[in-house]
Design an enzyme around this catalytic site. Structure first.
Site, PDB file in Angstrom:
ATOM      1  N   ARG A   1       1.034  27.461 -12.613  1.00  0.00           N
ATOM      2  CA  ARG A   1       1.485  28.285 -13.806  1.00  0.00           C
ATOM      3  C   ARG A   1       0.581  27.719 -15.001  1.00  0.00           C
ATOM      4  NH1 ARG A   1       5.889  25.853 -11.249  1.00  0.00           N
ATOM      5  NH2 ARG A   1       7.198  27.112 -10.273  1.00  0.00           N
TER       6      ARG A   1
ATOM      7  N   LYS B   1       8.004  23.124 -13.670  1.00  0.00           N
ATOM      8  CA  LYS B   1       9.376  23.954 -13.732  1.00  0.00           C
ATOM      9  C   LYS B   1      10.675  23.338 -12.961  1.00  0.00           C
ATOM     10  CE  LYS B   1      10.920  28.832 -13.206  1.00  0.00           C
ATOM     11  NZ  LYS B   1      10.537  30.295 -12.734  1.00  0.00           N
TER      12      LYS B   1
ATOM     13  N   HIS C   1      -0.286  34.487 -15.253  1.00  0.00           N
ATOM     14  CA  HIS C   1       0.955  33.776 -14.490  1.00  0.00           C
ATOM     15  C   HIS C   1       0.407  34.897 -13.047  1.00  0.00           C
ATOM     16  CE1 HIS C   1       4.514  32.944 -12.383  1.00  0.00           C
ATOM     17  NE2 HIS C   1       4.532  32.315 -13.307  1.00  0.00           N
TER      18      HIS C   1
ATOM     19  N   ARG D   1      -1.137  33.850  -9.669  1.00  0.00           N
ATOM     20  CA  ARG D   1      -0.550  33.027  -8.577  1.00  0.00           C
ATOM     21  C   ARG D   1      -0.016  34.038  -7.300  1.00  0.00           C
ATOM     22  NH1 ARG D   1       2.394  28.390  -9.327  1.00  0.00           N
ATOM     23  NH2 ARG D   1       4.609  29.314  -8.727  1.00  0.00           N
TER      24      ARG D   1
ATOM     25  N   HIS E   1       6.860  25.747  -5.214  1.00  0.00           N
ATOM     26  CA  HIS E   1       8.150  26.283  -4.995  1.00  0.00           C
ATOM     27  C   HIS E   1       8.958  25.437  -4.029  1.00  0.00           C
ATOM     28  CE1 HIS E   1       6.760  30.914  -5.259  1.00  0.00           C
ATOM     29  NE2 HIS E   1       6.818  30.214  -6.568  1.00  0.00           N
TER      30      HIS E   1
ATOM     31  N   TYR F   1       9.738  16.100   3.905  1.00  0.00           N
ATOM     32  CA  TYR F   1       8.827  16.355   5.103  1.00  0.00           C
ATOM     33  C   TYR F   1       7.657  16.958   4.939  1.00  0.00           C
ATOM     34  CZ  TYR F   1       7.563  17.803   9.957  1.00  0.00           C
ATOM     35  OH  TYR F   1       6.932  18.199  11.095  1.00  0.00           O
TER      36      TYR F   1
END
Length: 400
Positions: free
Chosen positions: A241, A268, A331, A334, A358, A368
């Site tokens: 970001r 974030k 932005h 992305r 994310h 994992y």
């Protein structure tokens, strides 16, 4: 003998306080200055007690008798009128000090202590301002219709997304009030279908490879501030970001391991994030280090090294280069990376999502994935930088 209004009005002050009895423990206390105060005397648990009822004529004879009868019923139920009055005053004070605004500000203070990002705290305070119509009302007494009315005022200004976010914030405040014993339920729970659903607006992004190549060449020839140009060169390669890049510091960068370690408080989703650094990015950082290193922000503000590059600097540079806000945003780069990496068919969706920070909601799967996809992400970042270089040189999409 029972008192009468005419008799009470005729009473005048004397040198000392004196009493005039009514019935069943009710009496009037007359002071030297002429003021007349109702009192009720009773006996409970072997002790004589009294309770003030009010001043005559503000409290008339009939009202004083009703108050006396209410107190007598409490005594019959085993309650002490004095104690009950103190409790009622405490409850009233508690409710008065626990308005929606009070609880919301306390909840925001908790967000600060929990380490949420500054921008999140600013947004929370801003949303609280939007909910000002209910801010002064007791949180325990607010009804769904009252909350809906405040949200509809926001909707009436065409701010559908703000109304939706305000409902969500209010819900968190009410749940906090329930958890801390100041409310019984969340009245916003029934309002989910009552608000207009905002139209989703995707961030502007370049999705055509030839357009991306043209952008990269334009950035190389950007004639503005050198730090702005470096920021625009780095951002497409890193997939972060814009705010995460602007606030990056040199102590987070390791040229030896080729990793940029972003601390959780700057992310974030409040999860620490590691970014593999391609050879191209390391070269750009080496050039940048000569300008702004060895400590502090890697992209400091123009006027002071104590602050990062301004939030709007990159987007303003894109506008000067001829790109409108509908065509390109910082932005949106992305989205460019996500789309092209997925279309390449070379990389797993999980590795791409992890690179975009994310966070997987499944905590076990998140741990994992963090270890499972690191090597793939390292390869992917290098491939992505190579691909961007090829687009910049040829100005058209190459075979993936």
């Amino acid at each position: 003998m029972a008192l009468r209004d005419l008799e009470i009005r005729a009473l005048v002050g004397r040198d000392r306080i004196y009493k005039k009895a009514d019935e069943r423990g009710l009496y009037l206390e007359v002071h030297p200055n002429g003021s007349k105060l109702w009192r009720f005397k009773y006996r409970l648990a072997g002790k004589d007690k009294r309770i003030a009822i009010g001043r005559y004529p503000d409290v008339g004879l009939a009202d004083a008798r009703r108050a006396r009868d209410d107190a007598r019923r409490q005594i019959q139920d085993g309650l002490d009128p004095v104690s009950e009055r103190k409790r009622d005053k405490l409850v009233a004070a508690y409710r008065g000090a626990n308005s929606f605004g009070d609880v919301a500000r306390e909840y925001i203070d908790k967000m600060v202590k929990d380490g949420l990002a500054d921008v999140t705290i600013v947004k929370a305070n801003w949303i609280l301002d939007q909910l000002s119509p209910i801010a002064s009302l007791p949180v325990s007494e607010l009804k769904p219709l009252e909350v809906l009315s405040a949200l509809k005022r926001i909707e009436a200004r065409g701010k559908y997304e703000t109304a939706r976010r305000s409902r969500s914030f209010a819900s968190r405040v009410f749940r906090y009030a329930v958890a801390t014993g100041r409310a019984e339920a969340d009245p916003t729970a029934v309002l989910k279908g009552a608000l207009i659903v905002p139209t989703v607006k995707h961030r502007s992004a370049l999705l055509d490879p030839s357009a991306v190549g043209e952008l990269l060449r334009s950035v190389e020839h950007y004639s503005g501030n050198q730090l702005t140009r470096m920021a625009m060169r780095l951002l497409p390669h890193l997939m972060v970001r814009p705010g995460e890049l602007r606030k990056a510091t040199w102590d987070e960068i390791s040229a030896e391991t080729a990793i940029w370690a972003i601390p959780a408080e700057r992310m974030k989703m409040r999860q620490a994030h590691a970014v593999p650094l391609s050879r191209q990015v390391l070269q750009m950082l080496s050039e940048l280090h000569e300008l702004t290193g060895p400590s502090g922000y890697i992209l400091p503000a123009f006027h002071t090294s104590r602050r990062p590059l301004s939030e709007n600097t990159i987007n303003q540079a894109f506008r000067r280069m001829g790109y409108s806000s509908e065509e390109l945003t910082a932005h949106g780069l992305r989205t460019t990376a996500s789309t092209m990496l997925n279309e390449s068919g070379k990389w797993s969706a999980d590795a791409i999502e992890r690179s975009l920070a994310h966070v997987d909601r499944d905590a076990i799967r998140r741990i994992y994935n963090r270890s499972q996809y690191w090597n793939e992400r390292v390869d992917m970042y290098q491939w992505w930088s190579d691909y961007l270089d090829a687009l910049k040189l040829q100005g058209k999409g190459l075979p993936m």
